[in-house]
Design a protein around this motif. Structure first.
Motif, PDB file in Angstrom:
ATOM      1  N   LYS A   1       1.559  24.846  -5.632  1.00  0.00           N
ATOM      2  CA  LYS A   1       0.510  23.823  -5.611  1.00  0.00           C
ATOM      3  C   LYS A   1       0.309  23.184  -4.241  1.00  0.00           C
ATOM      4  CE  LYS A   1      -0.163  24.355  -9.995  1.00  0.00           C
ATOM      5  NZ  LYS A   1      -1.342  25.106 -10.434  1.00  0.00           N
ATOM      6  N   VAL A   2       0.849  23.784  -3.190  1.00  0.00           N
ATOM      7  CA  VAL A   2       0.766  23.178  -1.860  1.00  0.00           C
ATOM      8  C   VAL A   2      -0.673  22.955  -1.396  1.00  0.00           C
ATOM      9  CG1 VAL A   2       0.890  25.319  -0.496  1.00  0.00           C
ATOM     10  CG2 VAL A   2       1.804  23.193   0.444  1.00  0.00           C
TER      11      VAL A   2
ATOM     12  N   SER B   1       0.828  -1.201   0.000  1.00  0.00           N
ATOM     13  CA  SER B   1       0.000   0.000   0.000  1.00  0.00           C
ATOM     14  C   SER B   1       0.865   1.255   0.000  1.00  0.00           C
ATOM     15  CB  SER B   1      -0.899  -0.007   1.240  1.00  0.00           C
ATOM     16  OG  SER B   1      -1.810   1.057   1.177  1.00  0.00           O
ATOM     17  N   TYR B   2       0.455   2.235  -0.779  1.00  0.00           N
ATOM     18  CA  TYR B   2       1.161   3.512  -0.892  1.00  0.00           C
ATOM     19  C   TYR B   2       0.153   4.642  -0.733  1.00  0.00           C
ATOM     20  CZ  TYR B   2       4.504   0.536  -3.455  1.00  0.00           C
ATOM     21  OH  TYR B   2       5.373  -0.457  -3.842  1.00  0.00           O
ATOM     22  N   ARG B   3       0.636   5.803  -0.324  1.00  0.00           N
ATOM     23  CA  ARG B   3      -0.196   7.006  -0.271  1.00  0.00           C
ATOM     24  C   ARG B   3       0.536   8.136  -0.979  1.00  0.00           C
ATOM     25  NH1 ARG B   3      -4.167   8.017   4.469  1.00  0.00           N
ATOM     26  NH2 ARG B   3      -4.920   5.910   4.864  1.00  0.00           N
ATOM     27  N   LEU B   4      -0.122   8.704  -1.981  1.00  0.00           N
ATOM     28  CA  LEU B   4       0.460   9.804  -2.744  1.00  0.00           C
ATOM     29  C   LEU B   4      -0.343  11.074  -2.474  1.00  0.00           C
ATOM     30  CD1 LEU B   4       0.992   7.990  -6.166  1.00  0.00           C
ATOM     31  CD2 LEU B   4       2.656   8.324  -4.323  1.00  0.00           C
ATOM     32  N   PRO B   5       0.304  12.126  -1.985  1.00  0.00           N
ATOM     33  CA  PRO B   5      -0.392  13.391  -1.732  1.00  0.00           C
ATOM     34  C   PRO B   5      -0.863  14.037  -3.033  1.00  0.00           C
ATOM     35  CG  PRO B   5       1.724  13.317  -0.588  1.00  0.00           C
ATOM     36  CD  PRO B   5       1.692  12.155  -1.531  1.00  0.00           C
ATOM     37  N   SER B   6      -1.944  14.780  -2.956  1.00  0.00           N
ATOM     38  CA  SER B   6      -2.496  15.435  -4.139  1.00  0.00           C
ATOM     39  C   SER B   6      -1.485  16.386  -4.770  1.00  0.00           C
ATOM     40  CB  SER B   6      -3.794  16.170  -3.800  1.00  0.00           C
ATOM     41  OG  SER B   6      -3.580  17.126  -2.797  1.00  0.00           O
ATOM     42  N   GLU B   7      -0.717  17.111  -3.974  1.00  0.00           N
ATOM     43  CA  GLU B   7       0.287  18.023  -4.528  1.00  0.00           C
ATOM     44  C   GLU B   7       1.308  17.254  -5.365  1.00  0.00           C
ATOM     45  OE1 GLU B   7       3.592  21.372  -3.117  1.00  0.00           O
ATOM     46  OE2 GLU B   7       2.738  20.000  -1.638  1.00  0.00           O
ATOM     47  N   PHE B   8       1.763  16.130  -4.871  1.00  0.00           N
ATOM     48  CA  PHE B   8       2.724  15.292  -5.594  1.00  0.00           C
ATOM     49  C   PHE B   8       2.131  14.835  -6.931  1.00  0.00           C
ATOM     50  CE2 PHE B   8       4.387  10.989  -6.466  1.00  0.00           C
ATOM     51  CZ  PHE B   8       5.744  11.270  -6.583  1.00  0.00           C
ATOM     52  N   LEU B   9       0.894  14.354  -6.898  1.00  0.00           N
ATOM     53  CA  LEU B   9       0.243  13.901  -8.120  1.00  0.00           C
ATOM     54  C   LEU B   9       0.056  15.047  -9.105  1.00  0.00           C
ATOM     55  CD1 LEU B   9      -2.303  11.538  -6.425  1.00  0.00           C
ATOM     56  CD2 LEU B   9      -0.594  10.829  -8.111  1.00  0.00           C
ATOM     57  N   ARG B  10      -0.231  16.243  -8.597  1.00  0.00           N
ATOM     58  CA  ARG B  10      -0.442  17.398  -9.480  1.00  0.00           C
ATOM     59  C   ARG B  10       0.860  17.825 -10.155  1.00  0.00           C
ATOM     60  NH1 ARG B  10      -0.434  20.750 -12.623  1.00  0.00           N
ATOM     61  NH2 ARG B  10      -1.769  22.584 -12.840  1.00  0.00           N
ATOM     62  N   VAL B  11       1.951  17.903  -9.390  1.00  0.00           N
ATOM     63  CA  VAL B  11       3.206  18.379  -9.984  1.00  0.00           C
ATOM     64  C   VAL B  11       3.859  17.328 -10.869  1.00  0.00           C
ATOM     65  CG1 VAL B  11       3.592  20.049  -8.132  1.00  0.00           C
ATOM     66  CG2 VAL B  11       4.722  17.827  -8.009  1.00  0.00           C
ATOM     67  N   TYR B  12       3.469  16.078 -10.702  1.00  0.00           N
ATOM     68  CA  TYR B  12       3.952  15.010 -11.577  1.00  0.00           C
ATOM     69  C   TYR B  12       2.848  14.518 -12.517  1.00  0.00           C
ATOM     70  CZ  TYR B  12       8.609  14.693  -9.684  1.00  0.00           C
ATOM     71  OH  TYR B  12       9.912  14.980  -9.348  1.00  0.00           O
ATOM     72  N   SER B  13       1.926  15.387 -12.869  1.00  0.00           N
ATOM     73  CA  SER B  13       0.872  15.036 -13.810  1.00  0.00           C
ATOM     74  C   SER B  13       1.497  14.576 -15.128  1.00  0.00           C
ATOM     75  CB  SER B  13      -0.023  16.250 -14.075  1.00  0.00           C
ATOM     76  OG  SER B  13      -0.886  15.994 -15.160  1.00  0.00           O
TER      77      SER B  13
END
Length: 124
Positions: free
Chosen positions: A55-56, A24-36
């Motif tokens: 994008k914080v 299981s992993y958890r990816l923060p929304s900011e991380f997903l947004r900047v690595y879109s």
């Protein structure tokens, strides 16, 4: 690549929980947004990437399934392009810490901030 066994959005913490191969992993929304994976972020070729900043506070508002191979993530800053394939999501999960460090280093080198209300002044 097989689909993740779990995809769950935790709205309060703004983390996307994914499970691949029982891990299981958890990816923060900011991380997903900047690595879109969108062309808006990645460009149309090597060296055309656009460094995302400020994008914080970005949040995921909705997630859509795209066939059996990807999801589309809709963010509250109106960004909704780019499909997160299972392979790409697994890569983000497995390399999250390295990728985050690289992102923070790029922000620092560019004199940019995660906070949209902050301006960084660099002296040369």
């Amino acid at each position: 690549m097989n689909a993740p066994q779990k995809i769950k959005l935790h709205r309060e913490s703004q983390q996307l929980e994914l499970a691949f191969d029982g891990v299981s992993y958890r990816l923060p929304s900011e991380f997903l947004r900047v690595y879109s994976p969108s062309a808006e972020v990645r460009g149309h070729g090597e060296g055309q990437e656009v460094l995302q900043h400020g994008k914080v506070n970005v949040a995921i508002t909705h997630i859509e399934a795209c066939g059996n191979y990807a999801i589309r993530i809709i963010f509250n800053d109106s960004h909704d392009s780019g499909l997160y394939s299972w392979n790409y999501l697994k890569e983000l999960c497995q390399n999250q810490y390295r990728l985050w460090r690289e992102y923070l280093d790029k922000l620092d080198q560019a004199g940019l901030s995660r906070d949209p209300n902050t301006q960084t002044v660099k002296f040369v």
